[in-house]
Write an enzyme that holds these catalytic residues in place. Sequence first.
Site, PDB file in Angstrom:
ATOM      1  N   LEU A  67      42.673  39.004  53.571  1.00  0.00           N
ATOM      2  CA  LEU A  67      43.175  40.045  52.644  1.00  0.00           C
ATOM      3  C   LEU A  67      42.286  40.185  51.414  1.00  0.00           C
ATOM      4  O   LEU A  67      42.223  41.242  50.803  1.00  0.00           O
ATOM      5  CB  LEU A  67      44.596  39.711  52.199  1.00  0.00           C
ATOM      6  CG  LEU A  67      45.651  39.838  53.288  1.00  0.00           C
ATOM      7  CD1 LEU A  67      46.980  39.256  52.827  1.00  0.00           C
ATOM      8  CD2 LEU A  67      45.819  41.301  53.667  1.00  0.00           C
ATOM      9  N   GLY A  99      39.358  35.320  46.040  1.00  0.00           N
ATOM     10  CA  GLY A  99      39.423  35.132  44.596  1.00  0.00           C
ATOM     11  C   GLY A  99      38.494  34.013  44.192  1.00  0.00           C
ATOM     12  O   GLY A  99      37.745  33.478  45.023  1.00  0.00           O
ATOM     13  N   GLY A 139      39.508  30.740  46.218  1.00  0.00           N
ATOM     14  CA  GLY A 139      39.652  30.675  47.665  1.00  0.00           C
ATOM     15  C   GLY A 139      40.032  32.000  48.290  1.00  0.00           C
ATOM     16  O   GLY A 139      40.095  33.033  47.610  1.00  0.00           O
ATOM     17  N   VAL A 150      42.501  34.618  50.562  1.00  0.00           N
ATOM     18  CA  VAL A 150      43.888  34.944  50.888  1.00  0.00           C
ATOM     19  C   VAL A 150      43.894  35.536  52.296  1.00  0.00           C
ATOM     20  O   VAL A 150      43.185  36.504  52.575  1.00  0.00           O
ATOM     21  CB  VAL A 150      44.501  35.955  49.882  1.00  0.00           C
ATOM     22  CG1 VAL A 150      45.950  36.254  50.247  1.00  0.00           C
ATOM     23  CG2 VAL A 150      44.398  35.415  48.459  1.00  0.00           C
ATOM     24  N   ASP A 196      48.244  35.581  33.769  1.00  0.00           N
ATOM     25  CA  ASP A 196      47.099  36.148  34.492  1.00  0.00           C
ATOM     26  C   ASP A 196      47.378  37.586  34.926  1.00  0.00           C
ATOM     27  O   ASP A 196      47.185  37.950  36.088  1.00  0.00           O
ATOM     28  CB  ASP A 196      46.766  35.248  35.693  1.00  0.00           C
ATOM     29  CG  ASP A 196      45.338  35.421  36.180  1.00  0.00           C
ATOM     30  OD1 ASP A 196      44.537  36.049  35.465  1.00  0.00           O
ATOM     31  OD2 ASP A 196      45.038  34.945  37.288  1.00  0.00           O
TER      32      ASP A 196
HETATM   33  P1  ATP Z   1      41.087  35.726  40.618  1.00  0.00           P
HETATM   34  O1  ATP Z   1      40.685  34.662  41.564  1.00  0.00           O
HETATM   35  O2  ATP Z   1      40.052  35.978  39.566  1.00  0.00           O
HETATM   36  O3  ATP Z   1      42.452  35.548  40.035  1.00  0.00           O
HETATM   37  P2  ATP Z   1      42.159  37.640  42.506  1.00  0.00           P
HETATM   38  O4  ATP Z   1      43.514  37.810  41.930  1.00  0.00           O
HETATM   39  O5  ATP Z   1      41.556  38.880  43.135  1.00  0.00           O
HETATM   40  O6  ATP Z   1      41.122  37.136  41.427  1.00  0.00           O
HETATM   41  P3  ATP Z   1      43.273  36.008  44.581  1.00  0.00           P
HETATM   42  O7  ATP Z   1      44.555  35.857  43.861  1.00  0.00           O
HETATM   43  O8  ATP Z   1      42.732  34.844  45.316  1.00  0.00           O
HETATM   44  O9  ATP Z   1      42.142  36.481  43.594  1.00  0.00           O
HETATM   45  O10 ATP Z   1      43.468  37.214  45.604  1.00  0.00           O
HETATM   46  C1  ATP Z   1      42.401  37.804  46.308  1.00  0.00           C
HETATM   47  C2  ATP Z   1      42.806  39.187  46.791  1.00  0.00           C
HETATM   48  O11 ATP Z   1      43.758  39.089  47.855  1.00  0.00           O
HETATM   49  C3  ATP Z   1      43.506  40.028  45.733  1.00  0.00           C
HETATM   50  O12 ATP Z   1      42.566  40.757  44.971  1.00  0.00           O
HETATM   51  C4  ATP Z   1      44.427  40.939  46.536  1.00  0.00           C
HETATM   52  O13 ATP Z   1      43.781  42.172  46.812  1.00  0.00           O
HETATM   53  C5  ATP Z   1      44.675  40.167  47.828  1.00  0.00           C
HETATM   54  N1  ATP Z   1      46.052  39.624  47.862  1.00  0.00           N
HETATM   55  C6  ATP Z   1      46.506  38.561  47.163  1.00  0.00           C
HETATM   56  N2  ATP Z   1      47.798  38.303  47.423  1.00  0.00           N
HETATM   57  C7  ATP Z   1      48.196  39.248  48.326  1.00  0.00           C
HETATM   58  C8  ATP Z   1      49.457  39.534  48.985  1.00  0.00           C
HETATM   59  N3  ATP Z   1      50.559  38.808  48.769  1.00  0.00           N
HETATM   60  N4  ATP Z   1      49.499  40.604  49.821  1.00  0.00           N
HETATM   61  C9  ATP Z   1      48.389  41.347  50.028  1.00  0.00           C
HETATM   62  N5  ATP Z   1      47.196  41.137  49.441  1.00  0.00           N
HETATM   63  C10 ATP Z   1      47.082  40.096  48.600  1.00  0.00           C
END
Ligand code: ATP
Length: 292
Positions: A14, A17, A20, A22, A128
Site C-alpha cells: 500500500l 514510510g 517500513g 504497509v 503526526d
Molecule cells: P512517515 O513514515 O513519514 O510517517 P507515511 O505516513 O507515508 O510517512 P506510513 O505510515 O508507513 O508512512 O504509510 C505509508 C503509506 O501507506 C501511506 O502514505 C498511505 O498511503 C498508506 N497507508 C497507510 N495505512 C494505510 C491503511 N490503513 N489503508 C490504506 N493505505 C494505508
Amino acid sequence: YSISMAEMQVLGVLGRGQFGVVHRVFHRPTKVTMALKEIRLELNQRALQQIIMELDVLHKAVSPYIVDFYGAFFIESCVYYCMEYMDYGSLDRMYPAGIPEPILGKITLSVVKGLRFLKDEMNIIHRDIKPTNILVNRRGEVKLCDFGVSGELNQSLAQTHVGCQSYMAPERIFKTGGPDGYTIQSDVWSLGLTIIEVAIGRYPYDFGSGNIFDQINAIVNGDPPRLPGDRYSELACDFVAGCLMKDSSRRPAYQELLLHPWLVQAEESVVDMEDWAARAHALFLAREAQGT
Ligand code: ATP
Ligand code: MG
C-alpha cells in the site's frame, strides 16, 4: 485471542514510510482485508512487549473518524500493527487537482472530530498530523491513523526520526511544551498546515532550499502560510489562520474549532463525498498508470 503473521496472506504493497512498508493483507480467520504496518526499529524484548501492551488500548478507540485497530504483534525487533484497510489511501494521493471548498470543509470536520475524540475519550495527542496519515475509503469516509498512543513507541520513533519534520509547530522546534515538546496545540498547527496542503495541492512552505536551517527559520521566524484568499472564502481563511497562530496559546481548542462558522457551515452542508472520493481516486490511478 491475538492476531499473528501466520494468519495473514499478503496481497500487495500500500505504501512505504520512513519506518517500513504497509501491506494489504487478507486475515484468513476473519476473512477481513487489513492494512499491516511494519515499524522497523532496533528494539529490545522489553520495549517491544511494552509497546504491544500500550497499543492494546486502541481496541477502545472506536470512532467513525479513527481507523479501526485489529491488533499488534512483533517479530524479531519489528512491530507489526493491523488496522482497517482504507481502499482509496491517504489524502496526499487525492489532492493534485486542488480540492473545492465544500469538500475541504467536510474533510476538516472529520479530522477535527477525530482529534477531539482522541483527546477527550482517549487522552491522546496525535503528534503526526499530515496528509499521509489521513485516509479515505470508497464510502467517502475520512479517518485518522498513526497517532501516538504508546509512550514507548513515541520515544523510539522520536529518537530515530530523521529528515524532514516540516509539520512541526514553531514552539516544538525548541521543545517548550511537555517533556518531548508536544502539546495539543502543536497538533492544531499541523492541522492548519495540512488543510492548506490539501487545498492547494502542495506543501505550503516554499523553503527555497532543502537546507534545514532555512526550513527552521521559515517556520520559526517567517509568517505562517495562508489559504489563498482568491479561491477560498473568508471564513475558511480565518479558520486556517486560527490554527496557524504562531503563539500556540492563541490557537483554538477543538471545541472552539467545531463552533467556528466555517465548520458549522460544513456540518450543515450536503456534499457527495463518495462521488468526490471516487473521482479523486480515479485521477490518482490515471496518474499512476502514466508514471507521474
Ligand atoms: P512517515 O513514515 O513519514 O510517517 P507515511 O505516513 O507515508 O510517512 P506510513 O505510515 O508507513 O508512512 O504509510 C505509508 C503509506 O501507506 C501511506 O502514505 C498511505 O498511503 C498508506 N497507508 C497507510 N495505512 C494505510 C491503511 N490503513 N489503508 C490504506 N493505505 C494505508
Ligand atoms: Mg503514516
